[in-house]
Write an enzyme that holds these catalytic residues in place. Structure first.
Site, PDB file in Angstrom:
ATOM      1  CD  GLU A 125      41.721  30.700  40.035  1.00  0.00           C
ATOM      2  OE1 GLU A 125      41.098  31.766  40.010  1.00  0.00           O
ATOM      3  OE2 GLU A 125      41.330  29.681  39.432  1.00  0.00           O
TER       4      GLU A 125
ATOM      5  CE1 TYR B 208      37.598  33.313  42.510  1.00  0.00           C
ATOM      6  CE2 TYR B 208      39.879  33.942  42.131  1.00  0.00           C
ATOM      7  CZ  TYR B 208      38.740  33.278  41.739  1.00  0.00           C
ATOM      8  OH  TYR B 208      38.751  32.530  40.596  1.00  0.00           O
TER       9      TYR B 208
ATOM     10  CG  ASP C 166      34.544  34.561  39.329  1.00  0.00           C
ATOM     11  OD1 ASP C 166      33.367  34.217  39.580  1.00  0.00           O
ATOM     12  OD2 ASP C 166      35.101  34.306  38.252  1.00  0.00           O
TER      13      ASP C 166
END
Ligand code: SF4
Length: 348
Positions: free
Chosen positions: A16, A99, A117
């Protein structure tokens, strides 16, 4: 994608972080290399910042790598080496924004948190026909609220990944494939025929373009390399020293001034080697590189964290910014040679 086939929170976290500001095909080899070199949080926590930057080399946004390293050290120190499954604790780690927190916690631990995203932004803006610029803070908050409201308590990680993947494969920026989209019957933008016009983005201001003089400074067969200072752009990476050209200044004069300011070194500027242009998110830089000589004088670290005389074939051991890798290439060492040299230092 390998990060879809693991439940290891650390591997998901690495993926990520890599995928922020980086496309999947670019991130993939870095992901593999990173996990091979640092397979666990503990292995990462033991690494030096130079080793981590070397694996991250060429990817940009190096703060991500240093934050990940700092966070791994805290996980070992404060959480017995286990990635916290509590979103509040996880979000306190360096570099873990909303996020990253939502993505890791939902995918690895099944927490019902959203992860929005750029792809998810596009899907949501179209699904709900949001016509305000998605970069505005209020719209951004609205998109997150919508995402949080949609995320299901069961399999939230699958949901988040599905929405993001829908954006990358079906609800693409220019030609959304509405006829095959599973959201088609719910989607307001498709219903109104305005999908291709969304999301609305504000025009970005043109980024400044600066010229930098860079010296390939030779002494007794070695080249001077300087480590960029902490807190500055590209901190911790090594570069061929130099700096921004002043108005009305020639590049050789700029290199002489910069070397004096940075290292208290008097240099003779010789022939031109190469020009390299690199675009960052906020700045375009053209490096004008010249061979230089500095036969005498002690190097002082006035505006750099470290400075070393290094043989050309040893330079690949240092983590370099992408632009400096291209200068290295102009010196006869290409990127693959550089990577091989780093992996097998004795065989160089
Ligand atoms: Fe995107 Fe079209 Fe699907 Fe709506 S229906 S989410 S615009 S691909």
């Amino acid at each position: 994608m390998p990060w879809r086939r693991t439940r290891d929170p650390y591997a998901i976290w690495v993926a990520e972080v890599l995928l922020q500001q980086t496309q999947v095909p670019t991130a993939l080899p870095y992901y593999k290399r990173f996990l091979k070199r640092f397979p666990t949080v503990a292995a990462l926590a033991r690494a030096s910042d130079q080793a981590v930057l070397k694996v991250w080399e060429g990817l940009g946004y190096y703060r991500r790598a240093l934050n990940l390293l700092a966070a791994a050290r805290l996980v070992v120190r404060d959480h017995a080496g286990r990635v916290p499954d509590d979103p509040e604790r996880f979000a306190r780690l360096p570099g873990v924004g909303r996020y990253t927190c939502g993505a890791v916690q939902s995918i690895a631990f099944g927490r019902a948190l959203a992860a929005v995203d750029g792809n998810a932004v596009r899907v949501l803006a179209r699904w709900f026909a949001i016509r305000k610029p998605v970069t505005d803070a209020a719209t951004h908050r609205l998109l997150w609220d919508l995402a949080e409201a949609l995320v299901p308590p069961s399999a939230p990680g699958d949901w988040n990944q599905a929405v993001m993947e829908l954006g990358s494969t079906v609800c693409t920026p220019r030609t959304p494939q509405c006829q095959v989209c599973p959201v088609r019957r719910l989607c307001e933008a498709a219903e109104r025929g305005i999908a291709a016009r969304l999301p609305v983005k504000r025009k970005r201001k043109p980024i400044p373009h600066i010229e930098v003089g860079a010296g390939i400074v030779w002494r007794r067969g070695k080249i001077l390399m300087c480590k960029r200072p902490a807190g500055k752009m590209l901190a911790g990476l090594w570069e061929f020293p130099g700096g921004k050209r002043w108005p009305d200044e020639t590049i050789p004069a700029c290199i002489r001034r910069e070397l004096k300011e940075e290292c208290d070194l008097d240099v003779e500027v010789g022939r031109h080697l190469v020009d390299v242009t690199h675009t960052y998110s906020h700045l375009k830089v053209t490096l004008r590189c010249y061979h230089c000589r500095a036969p005498r004088g002690r190097v002082k670290r006035l505006a750099c964290d470290d400075a070393r005389w290094v043989r050309v074939d040893e330079i690949p051991r240092l983590p370099l910014p992408a632009a400096d890798l291209r200068i290295l290439q102009a010196l006869g060492i290409d990127r693959q040679t550089a990577i091989r040299a780093t992996r097998n230092p004795r065989r160089r």
